[in-house]
Design an enzyme around this catalytic site. Sequence first.
Site, short mmCIF file in Angstrom:
data_model
loop_
_atom_site.label_atom_id
_atom_site.label_comp_id
_atom_site.label_asym_id
_atom_site.label_seq_id
_atom_site.Cartn_x
_atom_site.Cartn_y
_atom_site.Cartn_z
N ALA A 275 0.85 -1.18 0.00
CA ALA A 275 0.00 0.00 0.00
C ALA A 275 0.89 1.23 0.00
O ALA A 275 2.09 1.15 0.21
CB ALA A 275 -0.93 0.00 1.21
N ASN A 278 -0.02 7.98 0.20
CA ASN A 278 -0.23 9.28 -0.42
C ASN A 278 -1.19 10.15 0.40
O ASN A 278 -2.22 9.67 0.86
CB ASN A 278 -0.84 9.10 -1.82
CG ASN A 278 -0.20 7.97 -2.58
OD1 ASN A 278 0.96 8.01 -2.91
ND2 ASN A 278 -0.98 6.93 -2.85
N GLU A 311 -0.43 2.70 6.97
CA GLU A 311 -0.51 3.80 6.01
C GLU A 311 -1.17 5.02 6.63
O GLU A 311 -0.78 6.16 6.34
CB GLU A 311 -1.28 3.35 4.76
CG GLU A 311 -0.72 2.10 4.08
CD GLU A 311 0.77 2.17 3.79
OE1 GLU A 311 1.31 3.28 3.60
OE2 GLU A 311 1.41 1.09 3.75
N HIS A 314 1.32 6.94 8.75
CA HIS A 314 2.27 7.71 7.95
C HIS A 314 1.84 9.18 7.80
O HIS A 314 2.67 10.02 7.45
CB HIS A 314 2.40 7.11 6.55
CG HIS A 314 3.54 6.17 6.39
ND1 HIS A 314 4.81 6.44 6.82
CD2 HIS A 314 3.61 4.94 5.82
CE1 HIS A 314 5.62 5.43 6.53
NE2 HIS A 314 4.91 4.50 5.93
#
Length: 898
Positions: A275, A278, A311, A314
Site C-alpha cells: 500500500a 499518499n 498507512e 504515515h
Amino acid sequence: MTAAEQGFPAKEQAPKTIYLKDYQVPPYLIKTTDLRFEIYEGETLVSAMLHLYRNPAAAPASQLTLHGADLELVSIALDGKILGADDYEFGEENLTIFNTPAEFKLLTITKIKPESNTSLEGLYRSRTMYCTQCEAEGFRKITYYLDRPDVMSEFTTTVVADKKFPVLLSNGNLIDQGDAENNRHYATWHDPFKKPAYLFALVAGDLAHIEDSFTTCSGRDVTLKIFVEPKDLDKCDHAMTSLKNSMRWDEEVYGREYDLNIFMIVAVDDFNMGAMENKGLNIFNTSCVLAKPETTTDVGFQRVEGVVAHEYFHNWSGNRVTCRDWFQLSLKEGFTVYRDSEFSADMGSRTVKRVEDVTLLRTLQFAEDAGPMAHPIRPESYIEISNFYTMTVYEKGAEIIRMLATLLGKEHFRKGTDLYFDRHDGQAVTTEDFVAALADASGRDLTLFKRWYSQAGTPRLHITDHYDEDAQEYSLTIKQSCPPTPECQEKLPFHIPIAMGLLGSAGDLPLYLKNAEPDFETGDNTHKVLELTSAEQTFVFERVQEKPVPSLLRGFSAPVKMHYDYSIADLIVLMSRDSDGFNRWEASQQLGLHAIHQAMKVYQQGGDLKNWALEPDLIAAYRSILQDDSLDKAMVAYMLSLPSEAYLSELADLVDVEAIHYSRTAVRIALAHALRDELMRVYQDYDHQQPYSATADAIAARSLKNVALGYLMLLNDDALVQACEQQYRTSNNMTDVMAALTQLVNSSSPLAQQLAVKALDDFYQRWQHESLVVNQWLTVQASCVLPGTLATVKKLQQHPAYDGKNPNKIRALISSFCNGNPINFHANAGVGYEFLADQIIALNSQNPQIASRLLTPLTKWKKYNVQRQSLMKAQLERIMAVSDLSKDVYEVVSKSLV
C-alpha cells in the site's frame, strides 16, 4: 519529441552509484504545483505549472535540472515564453533548462502512455482504472519535476476523463468538479499541506465506495471513503473499522489528529507494494484492504488491519514530517512499522504480536544481514532505491525504535516523539533529527546508540554466568561482537538493551543490581533492563538466595543473536514458568531446535529417521503445553509450531536442505504420534459450526485447532484424512478451508492425494472470479512439499487464472515456490534455479522492481554446498549477461557475485 530523439547518451553498462556523502540541497524549490491530466484511451497529456524559486540554502544557480523518464515532451514555456531547442537539453533521465532566473513559472506538457506502463510506477492502467504509484521515484514518469523528497510543494490537481470513469480522485480536498466537452468531466483537488512528489496520487475509474465518518479529538468531522470495484463492495467493512480504530489510537497514544476533511483508500489489483500512504488518498493493493470470512483467512484479516494502520500512521510519521533523502527511508518506515506493531498489539495479544514480528525478523531480516545486500538501516549508498525497501529498513528499523522506547521509558519516549513532530512539522529531515529530539526531550545521551543507524549486521551476544553461593551473588558476563558485512569489516560496540529476570524455584526472584544507579531501582524489581555499551561487561546481582535460571532478552529487547548454554531442564523451566510470555515461546523454540538438530545428526550419518525417537522430557514438555489451560490458545499454537525450514537455514553456516526438511518432518511425526490423544482432544473440542468472528480469541482457537490438524494429518490415518476433507467441505470461513486444503495437498496419504485433486478443482470452480482467492489456490500448489511441484508450477503458468504481469499472481506462484518451498526449489540438479532465472530475465524489462525482489533465493548461493553454489552462481552470471539489465536487477546480481 522524446528524450531519446534528442540523442542523450546511451545507458551506461554499470549504473551509477549514489552516495549519502554526496548529498546537496536542491538549487531550486517549488512553491506551488498545478497539474492537469487529460486522460484518453492510449495516452494521457499532463500539463504541469511549477512556481520555482532559488533555494536560499544553496549556492546561486542559473540552470535547472528536472527528473524525467519515459516522457514525450510536447512543449515547454518559462514565464509564458515558449522555449526553443537551444534553451534546454535532455540527459539520460533528466531535462536541463538554461538561464533560469531567481524565481519563475515553468509550464511543461508531456505525453505518457499509462496503458503500456508495465513497471507499475508513475501513472498506469490497472484493469478498469488509472492509478499512480510514485514512491520512490515514479513521479518522474508522469512529468518533469524535482523528484526528490526534500522538495515539498503545495499541489492542485485537475483530472479530466471520459464519464465512463466516473470517479476522479487526487490528494487533498475536492474544490471543484463538473462537465467537460465530448462527454467528459473533471474534478479538481487541492492539498494545502506541502508534500514531496512521491506522495502524489491520482485515480480515475468506475468504482463503488463505502462511506463513514470520524470525529477527531478537536471535534472536526472527517469523511472516510473506501473505493473498490463494485464486485468487492462487500469486503470493505473490516478495513473501515481498522481505519477508525487507527485514527482513535493515534490520537490517544501519540496525540496525532488527522488534518484534512476527507480520507480515502482505493483498492488496486495491480500493485508492486502492499500500500502507499499518499496524502489523503491511500492506494492499496487489493490484498491489503479486501476482507470477508468467506474469502479471507485470519492472517489476511490481520494484515488488512495492520496495513491500514501503517498507512494511516504515515500521515504524521512520513507525510507531515518526511525524509530529506532516500537514505533516511527508515526514518518514516521503521518508525511507522513500530507504531503499527504497537497498535496491533493493543488490538489483540501483545505477546502473540511480538512472537509474529520476531519470527519474521529472525527468519528474513537476519538472513538479509548475513547476505550480499546487507546494509545499515541508513544505507551509505545505492544504485536503485527500490532495492532498499527491505526488511532491514522496515523491520530492523522498527526494532531500533523499540530499543529507544525501552531505553527511554514510555513517558520520555512520548515527550521525544511530540518534540519531533512539533519541531519538524512540514519539513524533510534525517534520522539524526529524530534521535536528537528524543535525546533533547529525555536528557539521555544517545550518541553511542546511533551506531545502530550506520552499522549493518546482526550483533551476537555470548553470555556466561557464575553463582557464588556463599556471597549470594550472581554474575552475568556479556560479550558482544558483530560479523563483517559488505560495507564494514570491523564493528564498534552497539548500545544494546537487555531485558531480563531471574527464575528461582518459587518463581521470579527480586533483582538487586550491584552498584546500580539510584534511579535503576524503580518499578518491577523482578524485571530489569541492562544496558550493554562495551565489548564486554559483567553485571552482578546481590541477595540471590539460590542458583537461578536466567530469563534473558525478554520480549526480544534487541535484534541480536544470543548464545547462553541453557540445559534442557532450564528450557523446560522457562517454557513452563517464565512470567515473560515471549521467553516462554522462545524456550519452546529452543527445545524444538534441539530435537531437530538431534534428528539431523542421525540423518547426516545415514541413519533411519523412522526408527528415531524423541527424548521423553521433550515429549512431556510439549504435552504440558497442550494441558496448560492458562495459556492463550494462540500462544499454545505458536509454542507447538517448530522453527521453520527458513529459520533453520538462516541459523546454519552451510545449509543442508534435505537434512533440515526430513529431520524437521521426523520431529513433527514423532510429536504427532506421542501427543495424538491430546491433539485429537483439541481438534474435537472445537465447535466447527460456530459463526465466524475475527476477534483475537476466535482467531486463537482456530489457529490451535488447525495446528492440531496439521500434526494429525502426518499420521496418514484414513479417518483423519476424511475429517480433514470434511473440514474443507463444510467450513464457513476461508481460514479453515485453506488449512484443510493445505493439509490434503501436502499429505503423502494415497487417499489424501485423491481428495486433494478433487478439492483443488472444486476450489477453483467455486472461486475463479475472486482474484485474491485464486492467489491462495496458486500458493497452496506452489508450496506443496511433495515431488513434482515445479512441473505443477510451470503448468499453472499456462492456466487462465495466472497473469504474468500481475505482481500478486507472480508472488503467489513464483515466489511461493522459490522462497517458500526449499526442498523442491533446490532439487533436481538446479532446475529450480534455472526456472527462477528465466522468470527474472523475462521480468527485467517488464517490471524491474518485481524482478529484483525475486532474486533473493539466488543471492544466498554461498550458504550451500559446492555443487549447489556452482549451479546457483551460474544462473546469476546468466542474468548478469543480459543486455540492458535494469538498475534494480543489476545492483542485486552484481553485489551477489562479489
